[in-house]
Design an enzyme around this catalytic site. Sequence first.
Site, PDB file in Angstrom:
ATOM      1  N   HIS A 205       0.463  -1.414  -0.107  1.00  0.00           N
ATOM      2  CA  HIS A 205      -0.749   0.359  -0.129  1.00  0.00           C
ATOM      3  C   HIS A 205       0.639   1.579  -0.111  1.00  0.00           C
ATOM      4  O   HIS A 205       0.441   2.718   0.007  1.00  0.00           O
ATOM      5  CB  HIS A 205      -0.939  -0.513   1.117  1.00  0.00           C
ATOM      6  CG  HIS A 205      -0.296   0.095   2.769  1.00  0.00           C
ATOM      7  ND1 HIS A 205       0.775  -0.324   3.223  1.00  0.00           N
ATOM      8  CD2 HIS A 205      -0.331   1.646   3.321  1.00  0.00           C
ATOM      9  CE1 HIS A 205       1.077   0.269   5.050  1.00  0.00           C
ATOM     10  NE2 HIS A 205       0.805   1.414   3.936  1.00  0.00           N
TER      11      HIS A 205
HETATM   12  C1  UD1 Z   1      -2.047   5.505   6.253  1.00  0.00           C
HETATM   13  C2  UD1 Z   1      -1.126   5.464   6.516  1.00  0.00           C
HETATM   14  C3  UD1 Z   1       0.393   4.935   6.751  1.00  0.00           C
HETATM   15  C4  UD1 Z   1      -0.673   3.391   7.483  1.00  0.00           C
HETATM   16  C5  UD1 Z   1      -1.802   2.924   6.274  1.00  0.00           C
HETATM   17  C6  UD1 Z   1      -2.109   1.404   6.852  1.00  0.00           C
HETATM   18  C7  UD1 Z   1      -0.436   8.101   6.661  1.00  0.00           C
HETATM   19  C8  UD1 Z   1       0.511   9.028   5.991  1.00  0.00           C
HETATM   20  N1  UD1 Z   1      -0.610   6.961   5.862  1.00  0.00           N
HETATM   21  O1  UD1 Z   1      -2.094   4.680   4.406  1.00  0.00           O
HETATM   22  O2  UD1 Z   1       1.564   4.858   7.344  1.00  0.00           O
HETATM   23  O3  UD1 Z   1       0.487   2.203   6.615  1.00  0.00           O
HETATM   24  O4  UD1 Z   1      -2.086   4.093   6.445  1.00  0.00           O
HETATM   25  O5  UD1 Z   1      -3.397   1.240   5.525  1.00  0.00           O
HETATM   26  O6  UD1 Z   1      -1.232   8.042   7.862  1.00  0.00           O
HETATM   27  N2  UD1 Z   1      -9.625   4.763   1.360  1.00  0.00           N
HETATM   28  C9  UD1 Z   1     -10.536   4.073   2.029  1.00  0.00           C
HETATM   29  N3  UD1 Z   1     -11.579   3.517   2.981  1.00  0.00           N
HETATM   30  C10 UD1 Z   1     -10.206   3.759   3.867  1.00  0.00           C
HETATM   31  C11 UD1 Z   1      -9.158   3.904   4.346  1.00  0.00           C
HETATM   32  C12 UD1 Z   1      -8.244   4.894   3.282  1.00  0.00           C
HETATM   33  O7  UD1 Z   1     -11.059   3.431   0.553  1.00  0.00           O
HETATM   34  O8  UD1 Z   1     -11.027   3.322   5.357  1.00  0.00           O
HETATM   35  C13 UD1 Z   1      -9.027   4.298   0.274  1.00  0.00           C
HETATM   36  C14 UD1 Z   1      -9.001   6.785   0.040  1.00  0.00           C
HETATM   37  O9  UD1 Z   1      -9.174   5.925  -1.184  1.00  0.00           O
HETATM   38  C15 UD1 Z   1      -7.804   6.944   0.696  1.00  0.00           C
HETATM   39  C16 UD1 Z   1      -6.490   5.984   0.596  1.00  0.00           C
HETATM   40  O10 UD1 Z   1      -7.327   4.836   0.749  1.00  0.00           O
HETATM   41  O11 UD1 Z   1      -7.404   8.271   0.027  1.00  0.00           O
HETATM   42  C17 UD1 Z   1      -5.377   6.248   1.070  1.00  0.00           C
HETATM   43  O12 UD1 Z   1      -5.702   6.560   2.461  1.00  0.00           O
HETATM   44  P1  UD1 Z   1      -4.827   7.358   3.355  1.00  0.00           P
HETATM   45  O13 UD1 Z   1      -5.734   7.054   5.066  1.00  0.00           O
HETATM   46  O14 UD1 Z   1      -4.451   8.520   3.324  1.00  0.00           O
HETATM   47  O15 UD1 Z   1      -3.680   6.693   3.863  1.00  0.00           O
HETATM   48  P2  UD1 Z   1      -3.268   4.999   3.768  1.00  0.00           P
HETATM   49  O16 UD1 Z   1      -2.449   4.930   2.600  1.00  0.00           O
HETATM   50  O17 UD1 Z   1      -3.956   3.678   3.984  1.00  0.00           O
END
Ligand code: UD1
Length: 363
Positions: A205
């Site tokens: 991820h």
């Molecule tokens: C975040 C953390 C990362 C961690 C990871 C574990 C930061 C900078 N990154 O990354 O350190 O290793 O979580 O999972 O804080 N999304 C969904 N559903 C959700 C959450 C996210 O669909 O419940 C999708 C959305 O499109 C979102 C993308 O995932 O834009 C990224 O989510 P985000 O929380 O920004 O970062 P992660 O890649 O999950």
Amino acid sequence: MKLINVCGARPNFMKIAALMAAYREFPNIQPILVHTGQHYDSSMSDLFFDQLQIPRPDINLEVGSGSHAEQTAQIMLRFEPVLQQIKPDAVVVVGDVNSTIACSLTACKMQIPVGHVEAGLRSFDRTMPEEINRLLTDAVSDRLFVSEPSGVENLKREGIDSSKIHFVGTVMIDTLLTHLELARRSDILQSLRLQPSRYGVITLHRPNNVDECAVLTGIYRAFDVIRQQLPLVFCMHPRTRKQTEQFSLWSMLADMKNMSVTPPLGYLEFLHLMSQAAVILTDSGGMQEEATILKVPCLTLRHNTERPITLTHGTSILAGNTTQSILQAYDRVDEIRRRTIQTPPLWDGRAAHRIAAILSKTS
Ligand code: UD1
């Protein structure tokens, strides 16, 4: 002692679970749980609260997704009034996600002491958003709870006073040890038609790996070669799903026999899946630690790690993120299996207890 505990994203929940359980042994601590809402899908959040029996959050800031600045700023805006209203004696943050820096910075500016659990880890790679979060959170924290010796060295080198640094072990492993037996009851292997020790588990991820089409394609090419020798299960993170769709790479995965793609799994199912695997391929930080305790070879699909003890004592090797580097690393799996694995110091299931004991005395 009113103690606000912050969680927001998936890897935070297993850490918070251990802390919330440990606080029960310290009656002078009144824990209050704040969920920022950084992760909100039930497979990324609610499922973990249920399986790990974490109390429901007292407050959910419901920030959701956004750019780094949007997400961090929204959490700060919504956390400040919570602090004004509750007036906690301290705030505890875990890990290195945007929720961690946002809440520690907000608390610090209001002169509320901050405890950081999993302090001091450094990848020395400032292109990783987590590295920035780690550096800044440690700089504003008053109590730094460290999981492995490299963390103590890093903090001292950065000029942090030794009196603030507490080497306590890792709360993530507390949760693993507590739940391993329960996880064995999962029927995930049968549902995915897998034989113990005869499959590999993948998670992916990190922006460095999934946000560029050429890089993600190269990683998928490596999976395509490996799955011809060993069935693979790919538990796909929502971010990776989005990128795979955007780069039109679904058909490449769908054409691969011996490759199952699943949505993110619950903690217990995933723990069982990892524990029975022949190999783990991942860019997760926490899974490098979990693989070490489970003694399963772990190919870390990165060029660096903030958890060097998993390389020196554990089952991890750095496999990079190109087709060739991943396949070269895969050729070393038997060599890793022959390593003598040493349990890192203080990874004994008592880290959260040590943290709670220190916090209870500082009230
Ligand atoms: C975040 C953390 C990362 C961690 C990871 C574990 C930061 C900078 N990154 O990354 O350190 O290793 O979580 O999972 O804080 N999304 C969904 N559903 C959700 C959450 C996210 O669909 O419940 C999708 C959305 O499109 C979102 C993308 O995932 O834009 C990224 O989510 P985000 O929380 O920004 O970062 P992660 O890649 O999950």
